[in-house]
Design a protein around this motif. Structure first.
Motif, PDB file in Angstrom:
ATOM      1  N   UNK A   1       0.788  -1.226   0.000  1.00 44.44           N
ATOM      2  CA  UNK A   1       0.000   0.000   0.000  1.00 44.44           C
ATOM      3  C   UNK A   1       0.818   1.273   0.000  1.00 44.44           C
ATOM      4  N   UNK A   2       2.030   1.227   0.480  1.00 40.00           N
ATOM      5  CA  UNK A   2       2.875   2.410   0.521  1.00 40.00           C
ATOM      6  C   UNK A   2       4.332   1.974   0.377  1.00 40.00           C
ATOM      7  N   UNK A   3       5.174   2.911  -0.047  1.00 32.46           N
ATOM      8  CA  UNK A   3       6.584   2.576  -0.250  1.00 32.46           C
ATOM      9  C   UNK A   3       7.289   2.239   1.059  1.00 32.46           C
ATOM     10  N   UNK A   4       8.220   1.328   0.967  1.00 36.30           N
ATOM     11  CA  UNK A   4       9.039   0.955   2.114  1.00 36.30           C
ATOM     12  C   UNK A   4       9.956   2.117   2.468  1.00 36.30           C
TER      13      UNK A   4
ATOM     14  N   UNK B   1      12.579   1.525   4.552  1.00 35.34           N
ATOM     15  CA  UNK B   1      13.874   0.940   4.881  1.00 35.34           C
ATOM     16  C   UNK B   1      14.319  -0.144   3.889  1.00 35.34           C
ATOM     17  N   UNK B   2      13.532  -0.363   2.825  1.00 35.34           N
ATOM     18  CA  UNK B   2      13.890  -1.367   1.828  1.00 35.34           C
ATOM     19  C   UNK B   2      13.334  -2.750   2.136  1.00 35.34           C
ATOM     20  N   UNK B   3      12.803  -2.924   3.357  1.00 30.68           N
ATOM     21  CA  UNK B   3      12.232  -4.218   3.731  1.00 30.68           C
ATOM     22  C   UNK B   3      10.737  -4.253   3.408  1.00 30.68           C
ATOM     23  N   UNK B   4      10.220  -5.465   3.287  1.00 29.67           N
ATOM     24  CA  UNK B   4       8.818  -5.677   2.951  1.00 29.67           C
ATOM     25  C   UNK B   4       7.914  -5.174   4.074  1.00 29.67           C
ATOM     26  N   UNK B   5       6.874  -4.428   3.691  1.00 32.96           N
ATOM     27  CA  UNK B   5       5.907  -3.940   4.672  1.00 32.96           C
ATOM     28  C   UNK B   5       4.755  -4.921   4.853  1.00 32.96           C
ATOM     29  N   UNK B   6       3.851  -4.577   5.743  1.00 35.41           N
ATOM     30  CA  UNK B   6       2.680  -5.413   6.016  1.00 35.41           C
ATOM     31  C   UNK B   6       1.715  -5.320   4.829  1.00 35.41           C
ATOM     32  N   UNK B   7       1.185  -6.456   4.384  1.00 38.41           N
ATOM     33  CA  UNK B   7       0.263  -6.477   3.245  1.00 38.41           C
ATOM     34  C   UNK B   7      -1.141  -6.041   3.659  1.00 38.41           C
ATOM     35  N   UNK B   8      -1.778  -5.249   2.802  1.00 41.49           N
ATOM     36  CA  UNK B   8      -3.179  -4.852   2.952  1.00 41.49           C
ATOM     37  C   UNK B   8      -4.028  -5.886   2.207  1.00 41.49           C
ATOM     38  N   UNK B   9      -5.315  -5.977   2.543  1.00 42.16           N
ATOM     39  CA  UNK B   9      -6.151  -7.066   2.025  1.00 42.16           C
ATOM     40  C   UNK B   9      -6.843  -6.804   0.688  1.00 42.16           C
ATOM     41  N   UNK B  10      -6.923  -5.549   0.232  1.00 36.12           N
ATOM     42  CA  UNK B  10      -7.703  -5.216  -0.964  1.00 36.12           C
ATOM     43  C   UNK B  10      -7.431  -6.079  -2.187  1.00 36.12           C
ATOM     44  N   UNK B  11      -6.174  -6.236  -2.542  1.00 39.94           N
ATOM     45  CA  UNK B  11      -5.806  -7.025  -3.725  1.00 39.94           C
ATOM     46  C   UNK B  11      -6.162  -8.490  -3.586  1.00 39.94           C
ATOM     47  N   UNK B  12      -6.164  -8.970  -2.348  1.00 43.18           N
ATOM     48  CA  UNK B  12      -6.503 -10.379  -2.100  1.00 43.18           C
ATOM     49  C   UNK B  12      -8.009 -10.593  -2.210  1.00 43.18           C
ATOM     50  N   UNK B  13      -8.779  -9.568  -1.825  1.00 44.62           N
ATOM     51  CA  UNK B  13     -10.230  -9.604  -2.058  1.00 44.62           C
ATOM     52  C   UNK B  13     -10.502  -9.660  -3.563  1.00 44.62           C
ATOM     53  N   UNK B  14      -9.756  -8.859  -4.320  1.00 46.48           N
ATOM     54  CA  UNK B  14      -9.896  -8.824  -5.775  1.00 46.48           C
ATOM     55  C   UNK B  14      -9.651 -10.214  -6.370  1.00 46.48           C
ATOM     56  N   UNK B  15      -8.571 -10.862  -5.972  1.00 45.23           N
ATOM     57  CA  UNK B  15      -8.246 -12.204  -6.480  1.00 45.23           C
ATOM     58  C   UNK B  15      -9.310 -13.215  -6.065  1.00 45.23           C
ATOM     59  N   UNK B  16      -9.736 -13.136  -4.823  1.00 39.05           N
ATOM     60  CA  UNK B  16     -10.736 -14.065  -4.295  1.00 39.05           C
ATOM     61  C   UNK B  16     -12.077 -13.887  -5.000  1.00 39.05           C
ATOM     62  N   UNK B  17     -12.526 -12.633  -5.146  1.00 38.51           N
ATOM     63  CA  UNK B  17     -13.825 -12.337  -5.783  1.00 38.51           C
ATOM     64  C   UNK B  17     -13.872 -12.793  -7.239  1.00 38.51           C
ATOM     65  N   UNK B  18     -12.737 -12.706  -7.933  1.00 42.61           N
ATOM     66  CA  UNK B  18     -12.712 -12.996  -9.379  1.00 42.61           C
ATOM     67  C   UNK B  18     -12.135 -14.382  -9.677  1.00 42.61           C
ATOM     68  N   UNK B  19     -11.629 -15.049  -8.649  1.00 43.04           N
ATOM     69  CA  UNK B  19     -10.944 -16.350  -8.778  1.00 43.04           C
ATOM     70  C   UNK B  19      -9.708 -16.250  -9.689  1.00 43.04           C
ATOM     71  N   UNK B  20      -9.183 -15.050  -9.819  1.00 43.59           N
ATOM     72  CA  UNK B  20      -7.976 -14.854 -10.639  1.00 43.59           C
ATOM     73  C   UNK B  20      -6.764 -15.347  -9.860  1.00 43.59           C
TER      74      UNK B  20
END
Length: 175
Positions: free
Chosen positions: A99-102, A104-123
């Motif tokens: 959702x926002x740029x890191x 410190x270069x490390x991976x941030x916490x994932x937000x759920x929106x994109x996963x809802x998109x994949x789940x809703x569309x079965x993509x």
């Protein structure tokens, strides 16, 4: 001097994906399109505040970028529905799940929106890991320092019969 991009893996053909990529620099949006084949269209989900940046906004509109305002739940849901329509029209949808740029270069916490998109569309989710851009242009530095960018195209993740939380966890494991 310029930036050199090396791509590892192949972008699968004949499928439309929710592409999930890490977010270390505003340059991600320029590096990521190098992995797409010329035959497929793609769009990207971006924070609505990015549409206020003059030249960048023009670029985002050309990409049919989908505006998401995370502080407005109703608008965020509308954005996901817009993304669902584009997926149905054979567009890959790029989501930067942090959702926002890191900072410190490390991976941030994932937000759920994109996963809802994949789940809703079965993509399927296609994880793409970008390395090197944080050193080239981190959020806190104005200058771009030339360097090497590595883009890793990982194996697709099936979204069928998985909860949003399962998808998020499985994708995080890849990263």
């Amino acid at each position: 001097h310029c930036c050199k991009i090396k791509i590892y893996g192949r972008f699968p053909k004949n499928k439309t994906f929710v592409v999930m990529a890490n977010h270390t620099s505003f340059l991600d949006v320029f590096a990521l399109p190098t992995v797409f084949s010329k035959t497929k269209k793609f769009s990207v989900v971006v924070a609505s505040k990015n549409f206020k940046i003059p030249i960048y906004a023009t670029f985002l509109k050309k990409l049919k970028a989908i505006s998401i305002n995370r502080s407005n739940r109703e608008q965020a849901i509308k954005g996901i529905q817009q993304a669902e329509k584009l997926l149905a029209e054979d567009y890959h949808i790029v989501v930067l799940p942090e959702g926002t740029r890191s900072l410190n270069g490390r991976l941030g916490k994932f937000k759920k929106g994109g996963f809802h998109l994949a789940s809703n569309t079965r993509a399927q989710i296609l994880p793409i890991i970008i390395k090197g851009l944080f050193d080239i242009k981190p959020k806190h530095r104005w200058i771009i320092i030339p360097g090497h960018i590595q883009i890793y195209i990982e194996e697709p993740i099936d979204s069928e019969n998985k909860t949003v939380d399962q998808l998020l966890e499985e994708t995080e494991q890849v990263f």
